[in-house]
Design a protein around this motif. Sequence first.
Motif, PDB file in Angstrom:
ATOM      1  N   CYS B  91      -2.498   8.997  -3.385  1.00  0.00           N
ATOM      2  CA  CYS B  91      -2.164   7.839  -4.192  1.00  0.00           C
ATOM      3  C   CYS B  91      -0.984   7.143  -3.528  1.00  0.00           C
ATOM      4  O   CYS B  91      -0.115   7.806  -2.934  1.00  0.00           O
ATOM      5  N   ALA B  92      -0.946   5.821  -3.623  1.00  0.00           N
ATOM      6  CA  ALA B  92       0.142   5.065  -3.005  1.00  0.00           C
ATOM      7  C   ALA B  92       0.519   3.895  -3.891  1.00  0.00           C
ATOM      8  O   ALA B  92      -0.286   3.424  -4.699  1.00  0.00           O
ATOM      9  N   SER B  93       1.750   3.417  -3.726  1.00  0.00           N
ATOM     10  CA  SER B  93       2.182   2.256  -4.496  1.00  0.00           C
ATOM     11  C   SER B  93       3.123   1.396  -3.667  1.00  0.00           C
ATOM     12  O   SER B  93       3.771   1.871  -2.728  1.00  0.00           O
ATOM     13  N   SER B  94       3.194   0.122  -4.037  1.00  0.00           N
ATOM     14  CA  SER B  94       4.112  -0.808  -3.376  1.00  0.00           C
ATOM     15  C   SER B  94       4.305  -2.005  -4.301  1.00  0.00           C
ATOM     16  O   SER B  94       3.575  -2.183  -5.278  1.00  0.00           O
ATOM     17  N   TYR B  95       5.286  -2.841  -3.979  1.00  0.00           N
ATOM     18  CA  TYR B  95       5.493  -4.047  -4.777  1.00  0.00           C
ATOM     19  C   TYR B  95       4.322  -5.016  -4.622  1.00  0.00           C
ATOM     20  O   TYR B  95       3.914  -5.688  -5.568  1.00  0.00           O
ATOM     21  N   SER B  96       3.780  -5.092  -3.411  1.00  0.00           N
ATOM     22  CA  SER B  96       2.631  -5.963  -3.166  1.00  0.00           C
ATOM     23  C   SER B  96       1.914  -5.452  -1.931  1.00  0.00           C
ATOM     24  O   SER B  96       2.389  -4.538  -1.255  1.00  0.00           O
ATOM     25  N   PRO B 100       5.376  -2.212   2.451  1.00  0.00           N
ATOM     26  CA  PRO B 100       4.904  -0.876   2.799  1.00  0.00           C
ATOM     27  C   PRO B 100       4.598  -0.043   1.558  1.00  0.00           C
ATOM     28  O   PRO B 100       5.340  -0.085   0.575  1.00  0.00           O
ATOM     29  N   GLN B 101       3.527   0.702   1.630  1.00  0.00           N
ATOM     30  CA  GLN B 101       3.149   1.557   0.514  1.00  0.00           C
ATOM     31  C   GLN B 101       3.850   2.906   0.621  1.00  0.00           C
ATOM     32  O   GLN B 101       4.028   3.450   1.706  1.00  0.00           O
ATOM     33  N   HIS B 102       4.237   3.424  -0.531  1.00  0.00           N
ATOM     34  CA  HIS B 102       4.809   4.766  -0.634  1.00  0.00           C
ATOM     35  C   HIS B 102       3.684   5.697  -1.080  1.00  0.00           C
ATOM     36  O   HIS B 102       3.001   5.408  -2.061  1.00  0.00           O
ATOM     37  N   PHE B 103       3.526   6.807  -0.364  1.00  0.00           N
ATOM     38  CA  PHE B 103       2.441   7.729  -0.655  1.00  0.00           C
ATOM     39  C   PHE B 103       2.947   8.981  -1.363  1.00  0.00           C
ATOM     40  O   PHE B 103       4.068   9.449  -1.123  1.00  0.00           O
TER      41      PHE B 103
END
Lengths: 117, 112
Positions: B91-96, B100-103
């Motif tokens: 799973c990953a997330s980011s502001y947009s 860069p995505q954080h995993f």
Amino acid sequence: DQQVKQNSPSLSVQEGRISILNCDYTNSMFDYFLWYKKYPAEGPTFLISISSIKDKNEDGRFTVFLNKSAKHLSLHIVPSQPGDSAVYFCAASAVWGTQGGSEKLVFGKGMKLTVNP
Amino acid sequence: NAGVTQTPKFQVLKTGQSMTLQCAQDMNHEYMSWYRQDPGMGLRLIHYSVGAGITDQGEVPNGYNVSRSTTEDFPLRLLSAAPSQTSVYFCASSYSIYQPQHFGDGTRLSIL
């Protein structure tokens, strides 16, 4: 159809030398490119990125070059260190659709870098 | 700061069972996504969300469902597990999509 390609599955270099990791893409709509590093049993971690309005971005020992006409980017690591040994993923993103309805990040298959002491 | 938290870390299922992989982030990120990593295949996008209440399919969505009722959580549901879904899920997330995505550290899933 693979849109982001890392054609070399592995690379081995000596400590202190330069590591050059290559990535090609096929979709001209990609406008933001990233490199991630992944150690075993961990999630990928962000390394460096570049926007399509630039052709070079540096961060310490890491430099990413973008050649839009060739749809090619590369990651240079100088000097390489044993701790850099990991799998490196190239990724590209774009917003598709007239109203930005599709926002996707596409990854390459990864390349294993081994830096020998 | 916990970042992106995935649970469980390991799971073994029998064919036909259902389960939910949990993903939570505490960075107030709008964009969240699920990937699977298989040998020689890299990371392939399953589903993603650009904000609460909005989800869309990625490259390999079949056999998976998602929902996004809050900004923080983005669970991935396997409806009827199949051996082909044996994989490592991230799973990953980011502001947009342009950040860069954080995993998370992944969920290793085996389906027998």
